[in-house]
Motif scaffolding. Sequence first.
Motif, PDB file in Angstrom:
ATOM      1  N   HIS A 245       6.207   5.365   0.313  1.00  0.00           N
ATOM      2  CA  HIS A 245       5.449   4.406   1.284  1.00  0.00           C
ATOM      3  C   HIS A 245       6.069   4.516   2.497  1.00  0.00           C
ATOM      4  O   HIS A 245       7.380   4.895   2.847  1.00  0.00           O
ATOM      5  CB  HIS A 245       5.561   2.663   0.954  1.00  0.00           C
TER       6      HIS A 245
ATOM      7  N   GLN B 127      -2.372   0.198  -4.563  1.00  0.00           N
ATOM      8  CA  GLN B 127      -1.862  -1.112  -3.760  1.00  0.00           C
ATOM      9  C   GLN B 127      -1.150  -1.149  -4.996  1.00  0.00           C
ATOM     10  O   GLN B 127      -1.799  -1.712  -6.287  1.00  0.00           O
ATOM     11  CB  GLN B 127      -3.092  -2.005  -3.367  1.00  0.00           C
TER      12      GLN B 127
ATOM     13  N   GLN C 161      -6.865   2.496  -4.212  1.00  0.00           N
ATOM     14  CA  GLN C 161      -7.719   2.009  -3.019  1.00  0.00           C
ATOM     15  C   GLN C 161      -7.997   3.444  -2.902  1.00  0.00           C
ATOM     16  O   GLN C 161      -8.055   4.722  -3.057  1.00  0.00           O
ATOM     17  CB  GLN C 161      -6.622   2.556  -1.686  1.00  0.00           C
TER      18      GLN C 161
ATOM     19  N   PRO D 125      -3.911   6.711  -2.967  1.00  0.00           N
ATOM     20  CA  PRO D 125      -3.123   5.983  -2.098  1.00  0.00           C
ATOM     21  C   PRO D 125      -3.824   4.187  -3.084  1.00  0.00           C
ATOM     22  O   PRO D 125      -4.826   4.529  -3.495  1.00  0.00           O
ATOM     23  CB  PRO D 125      -4.274   5.883  -0.842  1.00  0.00           C
TER      24      PRO D 125
ATOM     25  N   ASN E 156       0.702  -1.390   0.346  1.00  0.00           N
ATOM     26  CA  ASN E 156      -0.291   0.070  -0.144  1.00  0.00           C
ATOM     27  C   ASN E 156       0.467   1.282  -0.287  1.00  0.00           C
ATOM     28  O   ASN E 156       1.943   0.885   0.942  1.00  0.00           O
ATOM     29  CB  ASN E 156      -1.059   0.039   1.526  1.00  0.00           C
TER      30      ASN E 156
END
Length: 120
Positions: A68, A101, A119, A99, A51
């Motif tokens: 990250h 993944q 996300q 955001p 993420n």
Amino acid sequence: MIVSGLLLVVQAGAGHAAAASDDLRAIVQAFYALHVLGAAAWIGGLWPLLNVKVKKADVAGGTLTISHGAISKIHMPAMTMTFPVTDPTHLQMLHKGDPVQIEVANQDGTVRVIDFKMQH
């Protein structure tokens, strides 16, 4: 453990595997399902699912710059990195701060983003 495995296999119905042409879709989804089960069986095998926050999506250059936080399981500090993207087609929908993944893989010695999901 069985439920976890089923949840992983269900992911084969989404993303790139589901986007395959009709005549290949079942085969691609089956191989993807085996891929995620195999990765999950190896301790730490799913760490390439991260993420992250988008810093820059370079459609023309085919790269994604992300940041990250620290990943304590693999002793990785917080950082910003730029990766080539296997298929830059959908990079245009990403904006700084989004955001996402990402899934990364080592392809012939180069770590690439092979898939990403927004996300919400």
